[in-house]
Design a protein around this motif. Structure first.
Motif, PDB file in Angstrom:
ATOM      1  N   ARG A 149      -6.983   1.779  -1.512  1.00 50.03           N
ATOM      2  CA  ARG A 149      -5.510   2.733  -1.216  1.00 50.03           C
ATOM      3  C   ARG A 149      -4.731   3.142  -2.388  1.00 50.03           C
ATOM      4  O   ARG A 149      -4.156   3.927  -2.409  1.00 50.03           O
ATOM      5  N   HIS A 174       3.649   5.679   4.845  1.00 48.80           N
ATOM      6  CA  HIS A 174       3.084   4.660   5.454  1.00 48.80           C
ATOM      7  C   HIS A 174       1.641   4.775   5.090  1.00 48.80           C
ATOM      8  O   HIS A 174       1.064   5.567   5.471  1.00 48.80           O
ATOM      9  N   SER A 186       1.105   8.102  12.249  1.00 53.49           N
ATOM     10  CA  SER A 186       0.522   8.668  10.917  1.00 53.49           C
ATOM     11  C   SER A 186       0.675  10.015  10.916  1.00 53.49           C
ATOM     12  O   SER A 186       1.645  10.706  11.084  1.00 53.49           O
ATOM     13  N   TRP A 210      -4.083  13.263  13.370  1.00 54.93           N
ATOM     14  CA  TRP A 210      -5.914  13.265  13.139  1.00 54.93           C
ATOM     15  C   TRP A 210      -6.469  13.004  14.157  1.00 54.93           C
ATOM     16  O   TRP A 210      -7.859  13.029  14.250  1.00 54.93           O
ATOM     17  N   THR A 237      -3.351   7.696  13.877  1.00 58.82           N
ATOM     18  CA  THR A 237      -4.279   6.595  14.247  1.00 58.82           C
ATOM     19  C   THR A 237      -3.518   5.401  14.835  1.00 58.82           C
ATOM     20  O   THR A 237      -4.033   4.490  15.314  1.00 58.82           O
ATOM     21  N   ALA A 246     -10.024   3.093  12.037  1.00 60.60           N
ATOM     22  CA  ALA A 246      -8.907   3.654  10.813  1.00 60.60           C
ATOM     23  C   ALA A 246      -9.449   4.735  10.153  1.00 60.60           C
ATOM     24  O   ALA A 246     -10.742   5.017  10.033  1.00 60.60           O
ATOM     25  N   ARG A 247      -8.661   5.726   9.835  1.00 57.99           N
ATOM     26  CA  ARG A 247      -9.110   7.006   8.885  1.00 57.99           C
ATOM     27  C   ARG A 247      -9.873   6.456   7.662  1.00 57.99           C
ATOM     28  O   ARG A 247     -10.872   6.983   7.425  1.00 57.99           O
ATOM     29  N   GLY A 248      -9.203   5.310   7.215  1.00 54.18           N
ATOM     30  CA  GLY A 248      -9.573   4.915   5.906  1.00 54.18           C
ATOM     31  C   GLY A 248     -10.977   4.331   5.967  1.00 54.18           C
ATOM     32  O   GLY A 248     -11.766   4.394   5.266  1.00 54.18           O
ATOM     33  N   LEU A 265       0.232  10.730   2.157  1.00 52.10           N
ATOM     34  CA  LEU A 265       0.028   9.889   3.220  1.00 52.10           C
ATOM     35  C   LEU A 265       1.139  10.156   4.289  1.00 52.10           C
ATOM     36  O   LEU A 265       2.135  10.821   3.729  1.00 52.10           O
ATOM     37  N   PRO A 266       0.965   9.550   5.493  1.00 54.67           N
ATOM     38  CA  PRO A 266       1.754   9.980   6.414  1.00 54.67           C
ATOM     39  C   PRO A 266       3.347   9.461   5.985  1.00 54.67           C
ATOM     40  O   PRO A 266       3.540   8.483   5.468  1.00 54.67           O
TER      41      PRO A 266
HETATM   42  O1  PYC Z   1      -6.530   4.717   7.640  1.00 53.06           O
HETATM   43  O2  PYC Z   1      -5.644   5.018   9.792  1.00 53.06           O
HETATM   44  C1  PYC Z   1      -5.824   4.978   8.315  1.00 53.06           C
HETATM   45  C2  PYC Z   1      -4.323   5.561   7.901  1.00 53.06           C
HETATM   46  C3  PYC Z   1      -3.100   5.558   8.499  1.00 53.06           C
HETATM   47  C4  PYC Z   1      -2.204   5.698   7.517  1.00 53.06           C
HETATM   48  C5  PYC Z   1      -2.696   5.999   6.391  1.00 53.06           C
HETATM   49  N1  PYC Z   1      -4.089   5.635   6.490  1.00 53.06           N
END
Ligand code: PYC
Length: 336
Positions: free
Chosen positions: A51, A119, A143, A146, A159, A184-186, A263-264
């Motif tokens: 991150r 966040h 977030s 997406w 997400t 998760a998007r990550g 980031l959001p």
């Molecule tokens: O990985 O879902 C994710 C995420 C949410 C906010 C930043 N990354």
């Protein structure tokens, strides 16, 4: 892939130095470094040291404050508001936590609304401190847009993770922390970095077609877990931590980002409930019934949410963290 083994404290120091070198104030660098080290320690790579890349990039793009001091407001008998003033959420959370706990103990239930925060962090870290003082916790945050709603093909929801924590005395708490998207998007970004396909059902490409290509999903739309059920929960998170607390929806957050790729930005809602206030003298016997439920799950071979996290924590504490050499080197270059 070659890996680097690094002790937990060294990981914290590396993260802290990276953040300080990039201009984060001491309190923000400390809170962020503790958080990403804890994510990595608990086997949650999507919210671990990786991150740092996005955290620093968001700062370089001018989309987060490196040093804003949060403002904590005692808004109502059971409501605390914390304004992060455009910084990451963690300092606002930590500073507001004692008042949230005090109010939950007094009223039986209390809410913390964090506003104007950027966040990135896993929500289990926001409910675990509540369970540690015997409270039940809940947290959620939108977030960026997406994720397509069930039945649609265009990103609208975030997400939108939900975390829930239940205290268990001396035992590790029952905690789940799950995105309302299929992943998760990550997680998708980590697959993309590793050149790996993602499982079917995680997303669709920009033509609305199912795909296992992570880049196509990052450019298209992610999907909710469990079809319309995940979609309804994702909408609930938008409402809880958006309009209810006077903050952005995921679509508004993405519009605010304006293509920068930060980031959001928006709000987080945290609830704390005190079993002792609900139950009075009967608290112990009812909490024991919760243990019967957990034993019933385990008797069937089911894992309790959080179990894997606490096993990973123990292992990381004993053996340190194994990071891919390429990620480790990339993080080290951010120190300069
Ligand atoms: O990985 O879902 C994710 C995420 C949410 C906010 C930043 N990354």
């Amino acid at each position: 892939m070659t890996t680097v083994n690094i002790a937990l404290n060294d990981a914290y120091v590396l993260a802290f130095e990276v953040l300080r070198a990039n201009g984060f104030s001491q309190p923000h660098a400390d809170a962020i470094a503790r958080n990403v080290t804890a994510g990595e320690r608990d086997g949650c790579a999507s919210h671990g040291l990786w991150r740092l890349l996005g955290i620093v990039e968001t700062l370089r793009k001018g989309k987060v404050s490196p040093d804003a001091e949060p403002t904590i407001v005692d808004r109502a008998p059971a409501i605390v508001k914390a304004d992060a003033h455009g910084a990451y959420s963690l300092c606002a959370y930590e500073q507001a936590l004692p008042l949230l706990i005090e109010k939950a103990r007094h009223c039986g239930i209390a809410a913390l609304a964090i506003n104007r925060c950027v966040h990135f962090s896993a929500l289990f870290a926001d409910v675990e401190p509540l369970t540690e003082v015997g409270l039940v916790g809940y947290a959620c945050t939108p977030s960026h847009a997406w994720v397509a709603p069930a039945g649609g093909t265009q990103p609208l929801f975030g997400t939108n993770p939900i975390a829930f924590g239940w205290p268990r005395g001396d035992k590790p708490p029952f905690i789940f922390d799950m995105a309302t998207s299929a992943a998760a998007r990550g997680e998708i970004q980590l697959h993309q970095r590793a050149g790996k396909a993602i499982p079917e059902g995680w997303g669709i490409d920009s033509n609305g077609q199912p795909t296992t290509d992570p880049q196509a999903v990052l450019d298209g739309a992610m999907l909710t877990f469990g079809g319309h059920k995940g979609s309804a929960l994702a909408a609930m998170v938008e409402l809880f931590a958006g309009p209810l607390i006077g903050d952005m929806t995921s679509a508004e957050s993405l519009a605010w980002d304006n293509g920068a790729g930060g980031l959001p930005y928006g709000g987080e809602l945290i609830l704390a409930l005190d079993p002792a206030r609900f139950l009075g003298d009967d608290a112990a016997s009812h909490l024991e019934r919760a243990e019967t439920l957990f034993s019933g799950m385990q008797a069937q071979g089911a894992r309790l949410p959080g179990e894997r996290r606490y096993q990973a924590r123990q292992q990381s504490e004993q053996q340190g963290l194994n990071l891919s050499r390429s990620l480790y080197d990339e993080i080290c270059t951010l120190r300069k």
